[in-house]
Design a protein around this motif. Structure first.
Motif, PDB file in Angstrom:
ATOM      1  N   TRP A 191      28.995 -10.660 -17.072  1.00  0.00           N
ATOM      2  CA  TRP A 191      28.644  -9.977 -16.356  1.00  0.00           C
ATOM      3  C   TRP A 191      30.410  -9.959 -14.722  1.00  0.00           C
ATOM      4  N   VAL A 192      30.533  -8.722 -14.323  1.00  0.00           N
ATOM      5  CA  VAL A 192      32.014  -9.304 -13.862  1.00  0.00           C
ATOM      6  C   VAL A 192      31.027  -8.198 -12.786  1.00  0.00           C
ATOM      7  N   VAL A 193      31.577  -9.247 -11.564  1.00  0.00           N
ATOM      8  CA  VAL A 193      31.620  -8.918  -9.676  1.00  0.00           C
ATOM      9  C   VAL A 193      32.809  -8.302  -9.587  1.00  0.00           C
ATOM     10  N   PRO A 194      32.817  -7.451  -8.603  1.00  0.00           N
ATOM     11  CA  PRO A 194      33.605  -7.181  -7.942  1.00  0.00           C
ATOM     12  C   PRO A 194      33.843  -8.220  -6.915  1.00  0.00           C
ATOM     13  N   LEU A 195      35.030  -8.205  -5.616  1.00  0.00           N
ATOM     14  CA  LEU A 195      35.510  -8.997  -4.554  1.00  0.00           C
ATOM     15  C   LEU A 195      35.255  -8.082  -3.467  1.00  0.00           C
ATOM     16  N   ASN A 196      35.154  -8.296  -2.322  1.00  0.00           N
ATOM     17  CA  ASN A 196      35.534  -7.365  -1.170  1.00  0.00           C
ATOM     18  C   ASN A 196      34.935  -6.306  -1.531  1.00  0.00           C
ATOM     19  N   ASP A 197      35.954  -4.884  -1.585  1.00  0.00           N
ATOM     20  CA  ASP A 197      35.410  -3.378  -2.105  1.00  0.00           C
ATOM     21  C   ASP A 197      36.788  -2.724  -3.158  1.00  0.00           C
ATOM     22  N   PHE A 198      37.096  -4.130  -3.801  1.00  0.00           N
ATOM     23  CA  PHE A 198      37.830  -3.947  -5.049  1.00  0.00           C
ATOM     24  C   PHE A 198      36.664  -2.348  -6.034  1.00  0.00           C
ATOM     25  N   ASP A 199      37.017  -1.823  -6.326  1.00  0.00           N
ATOM     26  CA  ASP A 199      36.077  -0.089  -7.436  1.00  0.00           C
ATOM     27  C   ASP A 199      35.955  -0.226  -7.754  1.00  0.00           C
ATOM     28  N   ILE A 200      34.603  -1.256  -8.765  1.00  0.00           N
ATOM     29  CA  ILE A 200      34.137  -1.646  -9.854  1.00  0.00           C
ATOM     30  C   ILE A 200      32.819  -1.473  -9.756  1.00  0.00           C
ATOM     31  N   GLU A 252      45.307 -11.744 -14.691  1.00  0.00           N
ATOM     32  CA  GLU A 252      46.167 -12.032 -13.333  1.00  0.00           C
ATOM     33  C   GLU A 252      45.588 -11.511 -11.576  1.00  0.00           C
ATOM     34  N   ASP A 253      44.442 -10.802 -11.793  1.00  0.00           N
ATOM     35  CA  ASP A 253      43.824 -10.814 -11.056  1.00  0.00           C
ATOM     36  C   ASP A 253      42.345 -11.680 -10.856  1.00  0.00           C
ATOM     37  N   TYR A 254      41.963 -12.287 -11.754  1.00  0.00           N
ATOM     38  CA  TYR A 254      40.702 -12.806 -11.902  1.00  0.00           C
ATOM     39  C   TYR A 254      40.681 -13.778 -10.273  1.00  0.00           C
ATOM     40  N   GLY A 255      39.598 -13.984  -9.621  1.00  0.00           N
ATOM     41  CA  GLY A 255      39.338 -14.552  -8.189  1.00  0.00           C
ATOM     42  C   GLY A 255      39.565 -13.856  -7.122  1.00  0.00           C
ATOM     43  N   ALA A 259      33.680 -12.943 -12.746  1.00  0.00           N
ATOM     44  CA  ALA A 259      32.893 -12.832 -14.324  1.00  0.00           C
ATOM     45  C   ALA A 259      32.147 -14.227 -13.796  1.00  0.00           C
ATOM     46  N   TYR A 260      31.247 -13.286 -14.288  1.00  0.00           N
ATOM     47  CA  TYR A 260      29.517 -14.656 -14.856  1.00  0.00           C
ATOM     48  C   TYR A 260      29.703 -14.613 -16.372  1.00  0.00           C
ATOM     49  N   ARG A 261      28.225 -15.762 -17.166  1.00  0.00           N
ATOM     50  CA  ARG A 261      27.932 -15.768 -18.029  1.00  0.00           C
ATOM     51  C   ARG A 261      26.624 -14.402 -18.269  1.00  0.00           C
ATOM     52  N   ARG A 262      26.260 -14.570 -17.081  1.00  0.00           N
ATOM     53  CA  ARG A 262      24.989 -13.782 -17.298  1.00  0.00           C
ATOM     54  C   ARG A 262      25.084 -12.710 -15.100  1.00  0.00           C
ATOM     55  N   LYS A 263      24.490 -11.916 -15.522  1.00  0.00           N
ATOM     56  CA  LYS A 263      23.717 -11.260 -13.933  1.00  0.00           C
ATOM     57  C   LYS A 263      23.775 -12.737 -12.884  1.00  0.00           C
ATOM     58  N   PRO A 264      24.155 -12.561 -12.234  1.00  0.00           N
ATOM     59  CA  PRO A 264      23.824 -13.618 -11.069  1.00  0.00           C
ATOM     60  C   PRO A 264      22.767 -13.506 -10.019  1.00  0.00           C
TER      61      PRO A 264
END
Length: 138
Positions: free
Chosen positions: A86-95, A121-124, A129-134
């Protein structure tokens, strides 16, 4: 702690039934290995202590799986090749927050079938990313 509970713990230790599990963060694989070993020992030496140990490990694994879903470390992410995260954007990242597949060989998360991706390289910095939906994103 009530005196009666302290007395119960003292008696359990005296009887050889007290097992202290460290409060450490292990990977799911570590926990599964510990449970498999405890079950093997229980199968070969079936007594109160081995059954209690196996039960305690299983309970701890279930509790952690239910209660915790921390962001993956980059090392954990690399080990999840071909698995969804499960990918979560940080700040205003467009995803959009959603499930995506890990491509550890290319050091990327594959975002869609057309080849869009997120670089490790952009991770964090721009995404996690999480194993499941937070729970907070439900």
């Amino acid at each position: 702690m009530p005196y009666t509970r302290l007395a119960e713990l003292a008696q359990a230790e005296k009887d050889g039934r007290l097992v202290m599990l460290p409060d450490a963060k292990y990977t799911d694989a570590d926990g599964e290995k510990a449970l498999q070993k405890a079950m093997w020992v229980c199968g070969n030496t079936n007594n109160q202590v081995t059954r209690y140990t196996a039960d305690a490990i299983a309970e701890k694994l279930c509790r952690e799986a239910r209660d915790e879903n921390p962001p993956l470390t980059l090392e954990e992410l690399r080990e999840m090749d071909g698995e969804p995260v499960w990918v979560v954007p940080l700040n205003d990242f467009d995803i959009l927050p959603a499930n995506y597949l890990v491509n550890a060989y290319e050091e990327q998360i594959v975002v869609d079938k057309f080849g869009a991706y997120l670089d490790f390289e952009d991770y964090g910095k721009t995404w996690l990313a999480y194993r499941r939906k937070p729970e907070e994103n439900v």
